[in-house]
Design a protein around this motif. Structure first.
Motif, PDB file in Angstrom:
ATOM      1  N   ASP A  85       0.825  -1.209   0.000  1.00 19.37           N
ATOM      2  CA  ASP A  85       0.000   0.000   0.000  1.00 19.37           C
ATOM      3  C   ASP A  85       0.862   1.262   0.000  1.00 19.37           C
ATOM      4  O   ASP A  85       0.600   2.204  -0.758  1.00 19.37           O
ATOM      5  N   VAL A  86       1.900   1.282   0.817  1.00 22.52           N
ATOM      6  CA  VAL A  86       2.778   2.456   0.882  1.00 22.52           C
ATOM      7  C   VAL A  86       3.479   2.665  -0.460  1.00 22.52           C
ATOM      8  O   VAL A  86       3.543   3.791  -0.970  1.00 22.52           O
ATOM      9  N   LEU A  87       3.993   1.590  -1.063  1.00 21.53           N
ATOM     10  CA  LEU A  87       4.674   1.730  -2.349  1.00 21.53           C
ATOM     11  C   LEU A  87       3.708   2.202  -3.442  1.00 21.53           C
ATOM     12  O   LEU A  87       4.073   3.028  -4.276  1.00 21.53           O
ATOM     13  N   ASP A  88       2.480   1.699  -3.420  1.00 27.58           N
ATOM     14  CA  ASP A  88       1.468   2.148  -4.387  1.00 27.58           C
ATOM     15  C   ASP A  88       1.205   3.645  -4.237  1.00 27.58           C
ATOM     16  O   ASP A  88       1.122   4.381  -5.232  1.00 27.58           O
ATOM     17  N   ARG A  89       1.064   4.105  -3.005  1.00 30.27           N
ATOM     18  CA  ARG A  89       0.792   5.524  -2.754  1.00 30.27           C
ATOM     19  C   ARG A  89       1.967   6.391  -3.204  1.00 30.27           C
ATOM     20  O   ARG A  89       1.768   7.457  -3.780  1.00 30.27           O
ATOM     21  N   CYS A  90       3.184   5.926  -2.928  1.00 29.53           N
ATOM     22  CA  CYS A  90       4.364   6.677  -3.355  1.00 29.53           C
ATOM     23  C   CYS A  90       4.431   6.772  -4.874  1.00 29.53           C
ATOM     24  O   CYS A  90       4.742   7.837  -5.424  1.00 29.53           O
ATOM     25  N   GLU A  91       4.123   5.686  -5.552  1.00 23.99           N
ATOM     26  CA  GLU A  91       4.159   5.696  -7.017  1.00 23.99           C
ATOM     27  C   GLU A  91       3.119   6.656  -7.581  1.00 23.99           C
ATOM     28  O   GLU A  91       3.401   7.413  -8.510  1.00 23.99           O
ATOM     29  N   ARG A  92       1.925   6.662  -7.000  1.00 22.23           N
ATOM     30  CA  ARG A  92       0.887   7.596  -7.474  1.00 22.23           C
ATOM     31  C   ARG A  92       1.297   9.044  -7.238  1.00 22.23           C
ATOM     32  O   ARG A  92       1.058   9.903  -8.087  1.00 22.23           O
ATOM     33  N   LEU A  93       1.925   9.318  -6.099  1.00 19.72           N
ATOM     34  CA  LEU A  93       2.355  10.677  -5.805  1.00 19.72           C
ATOM     35  C   LEU A  93       3.362  11.164  -6.842  1.00 19.72           C
ATOM     36  O   LEU A  93       3.219  12.261  -7.388  1.00 19.72           O
ATOM     37  N   VAL A  94       4.370  10.350  -7.152  1.00 14.06           N
ATOM     38  CA  VAL A  94       5.396  10.766  -8.114  1.00 14.06           C
ATOM     39  C   VAL A  94       4.795  10.884  -9.516  1.00 14.06           C
ATOM     40  O   VAL A  94       5.084  11.832 -10.241  1.00 14.06           O
ATOM     41  N   ALA A  95       3.949   9.942  -9.895  1.00 17.20           N
ATOM     42  CA  ALA A  95       3.338   9.976 -11.231  1.00 17.20           C
ATOM     43  C   ALA A  95       2.460  11.205 -11.426  1.00 17.20           C
ATOM     44  O   ALA A  95       2.303  11.690 -12.550  1.00 17.20           O
ATOM     45  N   ALA A  96       1.903  11.728 -10.343  1.00 18.01           N
ATOM     46  CA  ALA A  96       1.000  12.880 -10.437  1.00 18.01           C
ATOM     47  C   ALA A  96       1.739  14.222 -10.457  1.00 18.01           C
ATOM     48  O   ALA A  96       1.112  15.254 -10.698  1.00 18.01           O
ATOM     49  N   ARG A  97       3.040  14.212 -10.226  1.00 21.96           N
ATOM     50  CA  ARG A  97       3.790  15.469 -10.224  1.00 21.96           C
ATOM     51  C   ARG A  97       3.897  16.009 -11.648  1.00 21.96           C
ATOM     52  O   ARG A  97       4.407  15.328 -12.536  1.00 21.96           O
ATOM     53  N   PRO A  98       3.431  17.244 -11.901  1.00 25.17           N
ATOM     54  CA  PRO A  98       3.434  17.775 -13.261  1.00 25.17           C
ATOM     55  C   PRO A  98       4.817  18.143 -13.795  1.00 25.17           C
ATOM     56  O   PRO A  98       5.015  18.203 -15.001  1.00 25.17           O
TER      57      PRO A  98
END
Length: 98
Positions: free
Chosen positions: A68-81
Motif C-alpha cells: 500500500d505504501v509503495l502504491d501511494r508513493c508511485e501515485r504521488l510521483v506519477a501525479a507530479r506535473p
C-alpha cells in the motif's frame, strides 16, 4: 519483516542546470519522506540535469502495508506535473531471504 523498495526513473521538465534539478528533486524526496515515512534519496543520474533516479524503501511487519505504501508513493510521483515517470522498479524482501 518485509522490506519494499521502489525506484523511479524520471525525466525532468524545463530544467537547464543541476541547481534547477535540485529544486525539483528535493521537494519530491521530502514529500515522500514526510507523507509516507519512507527512506528516500536521489540514487542515480546525478550528473545529468534532465534525468534522475529516486529510490525509496519501506519496512513493515505486514506485506500488505508495504504494498500500500509503495502504491501511494508511485501515485504521488506519477501525479507530479514537473516530471515524467519513465519507469519504476519494485522489489520485496523478507528476513528469510538469503
Amino acid at each position: 519483516m518485509y522490506v519494499g523498495t521502489l525506484s523511479f526513473d524520471l525525466l525532468l521538465g524545463d530544467v537547464h542546470s543541476l541547481k534547477q534539478k535540485r529544486s525539483v528533486v528535493r521537494p519530491i524526496v521530502a514529500e515522500l519522506q514526510r507523507k509516507y515515512a519512507v527512506t528516500a534519496a536521489e540514487v542515480g543520474e546525478q550528473d545529468l540535469y534532465r534525468r534522475t533516479r529516486i529510490g525509496l524503501a519501506a519496512v513493515s511487519g505486514d506485506p500488505e502495508h508495504v504494498t500500500d505504501v509503495l502504491d501511494r508513493c508511485e501515485r504521488l510521483v506519477a501525479a507530479r506535473p514537473e516530471v515524467e515517470l519513465l519507469s519504476t522498479r519494485r522489489r520485496f524482501h523478507t528476513d528469510e531471504d538469503e
